[in-house]
Design a protein around this motif. Sequence first.
Motif, PDB file in Angstrom:
ATOM      1  N   SER A  28       0.839  -1.191   0.000  1.00  0.00           N
ATOM      2  CA  SER A  28       0.000   0.000   0.000  1.00  0.00           C
ATOM      3  C   SER A  28       0.878   1.246   0.000  1.00  0.00           C
ATOM      4  O   SER A  28       1.982   1.246   0.525  1.00  0.00           O
ATOM      5  CB  SER A  28      -0.921   0.003   1.209  1.00  0.00           C
ATOM      6  N   VAL A  29       0.368   2.280  -0.596  1.00  0.00           N
ATOM      7  CA  VAL A  29       1.091   3.541  -0.686  1.00  0.00           C
ATOM      8  C   VAL A  29       0.979   4.246   0.662  1.00  0.00           C
ATOM      9  O   VAL A  29      -0.131   4.442   1.169  1.00  0.00           O
ATOM     10  CB  VAL A  29       0.498   4.422  -1.799  1.00  0.00           C
ATOM     11  N   TRP A  55       5.570   6.847  -5.060  1.00  0.00           N
ATOM     12  CA  TRP A  55       5.776   5.545  -4.445  1.00  0.00           C
ATOM     13  C   TRP A  55       6.034   4.472  -5.507  1.00  0.00           C
ATOM     14  O   TRP A  55       6.966   3.688  -5.395  1.00  0.00           O
ATOM     15  CB  TRP A  55       4.587   5.162  -3.573  1.00  0.00           C
ATOM     16  N   HIS A  56       5.231   4.453  -6.544  1.00  0.00           N
ATOM     17  CA  HIS A  56       5.395   3.419  -7.571  1.00  0.00           C
ATOM     18  C   HIS A  56       6.712   3.577  -8.329  1.00  0.00           C
ATOM     19  O   HIS A  56       7.335   2.573  -8.697  1.00  0.00           O
ATOM     20  CB  HIS A  56       4.197   3.415  -8.520  1.00  0.00           C
ATOM     21  N   CYS A  95      17.586  -4.013  -6.469  1.00  0.00           N
ATOM     22  CA  CYS A  95      17.618  -5.268  -5.716  1.00  0.00           C
ATOM     23  C   CYS A  95      17.825  -6.458  -6.650  1.00  0.00           C
ATOM     24  O   CYS A  95      18.510  -7.420  -6.298  1.00  0.00           O
ATOM     25  CB  CYS A  95      16.349  -5.442  -4.891  1.00  0.00           C
ATOM     26  N   ALA A  96      17.267  -6.389  -7.849  1.00  0.00           N
ATOM     27  CA  ALA A  96      17.454  -7.464  -8.826  1.00  0.00           C
ATOM     28  C   ALA A  96      18.915  -7.565  -9.235  1.00  0.00           C
ATOM     29  O   ALA A  96      19.444  -8.669  -9.405  1.00  0.00           O
ATOM     30  CB  ALA A  96      16.570  -7.228 -10.048  1.00  0.00           C
ATOM     31  N   VAL A 145      12.647  -4.610  -0.719  1.00  0.00           N
ATOM     32  CA  VAL A 145      12.221  -3.708  -1.797  1.00  0.00           C
ATOM     33  C   VAL A 145      11.396  -2.567  -1.203  1.00  0.00           C
ATOM     34  O   VAL A 145      11.588  -1.396  -1.560  1.00  0.00           O
ATOM     35  CB  VAL A 145      11.433  -4.475  -2.879  1.00  0.00           C
ATOM     36  N   ASP A 146      10.497  -2.872  -0.290  1.00  0.00           N
ATOM     37  CA  ASP A 146       9.672  -1.824   0.338  1.00  0.00           C
ATOM     38  C   ASP A 146      10.517  -0.884   1.200  1.00  0.00           C
ATOM     39  O   ASP A 146      10.303   0.332   1.192  1.00  0.00           O
ATOM     40  CB  ASP A 146       8.564  -2.449   1.187  1.00  0.00           C
ATOM     41  N   ILE A 147      11.476  -1.426   1.935  1.00  0.00           N
ATOM     42  CA  ILE A 147      12.333  -0.603   2.793  1.00  0.00           C
ATOM     43  C   ILE A 147      13.166   0.348   1.941  1.00  0.00           C
ATOM     44  O   ILE A 147      13.288   1.538   2.249  1.00  0.00           O
ATOM     45  CB  ILE A 147      13.238  -1.489   3.674  1.00  0.00           C
ATOM     46  N   VAL A 148      13.733  -0.180   0.868  1.00  0.00           N
ATOM     47  CA  VAL A 148      14.559   0.651  -0.015  1.00  0.00           C
ATOM     48  C   VAL A 148      13.697   1.717  -0.696  1.00  0.00           C
ATOM     49  O   VAL A 148      14.115   2.876  -0.813  1.00  0.00           O
ATOM     50  CB  VAL A 148      15.312  -0.222  -1.037  1.00  0.00           C
ATOM     51  N   ALA A 149      12.503   1.362  -1.122  1.00  0.00           N
ATOM     52  CA  ALA A 149      11.608   2.348  -1.744  1.00  0.00           C
ATOM     53  C   ALA A 149      11.277   3.465  -0.755  1.00  0.00           C
ATOM     54  O   ALA A 149      11.263   4.648  -1.124  1.00  0.00           O
ATOM     55  CB  ALA A 149      10.336   1.676  -2.237  1.00  0.00           C
TER      56      ALA A 149
END
Length: 72
Positions: A4-5, A14-15, A25-26, A56-60
């Motif tokens: 969720s944003v 966010w996206h 990360c990839a 991925v969420d933490i880095v974003a």
Amino acid sequence: MTPSVPDYLSPIQWHQAVAVSREQCARIFRDGGTPADALLAFGLNAEAGANWERVVDIVAAEICAHPIKRAA
């Protein structure tokens, strides 16, 4: 499950941050790195047992936390 944003961010910001985070990360994953390595690459403390989805969420969130410096 789509993350969720956070309320304080625009959905577009966010996206875009999630897309950049996934890409980076990839690369780390492809080179044999672990989720902890990805966190360390962004200057974050490695979490015990963190999986790629969480990282991925933490880095974003970290990307969104720092505004982009724009030169004149």
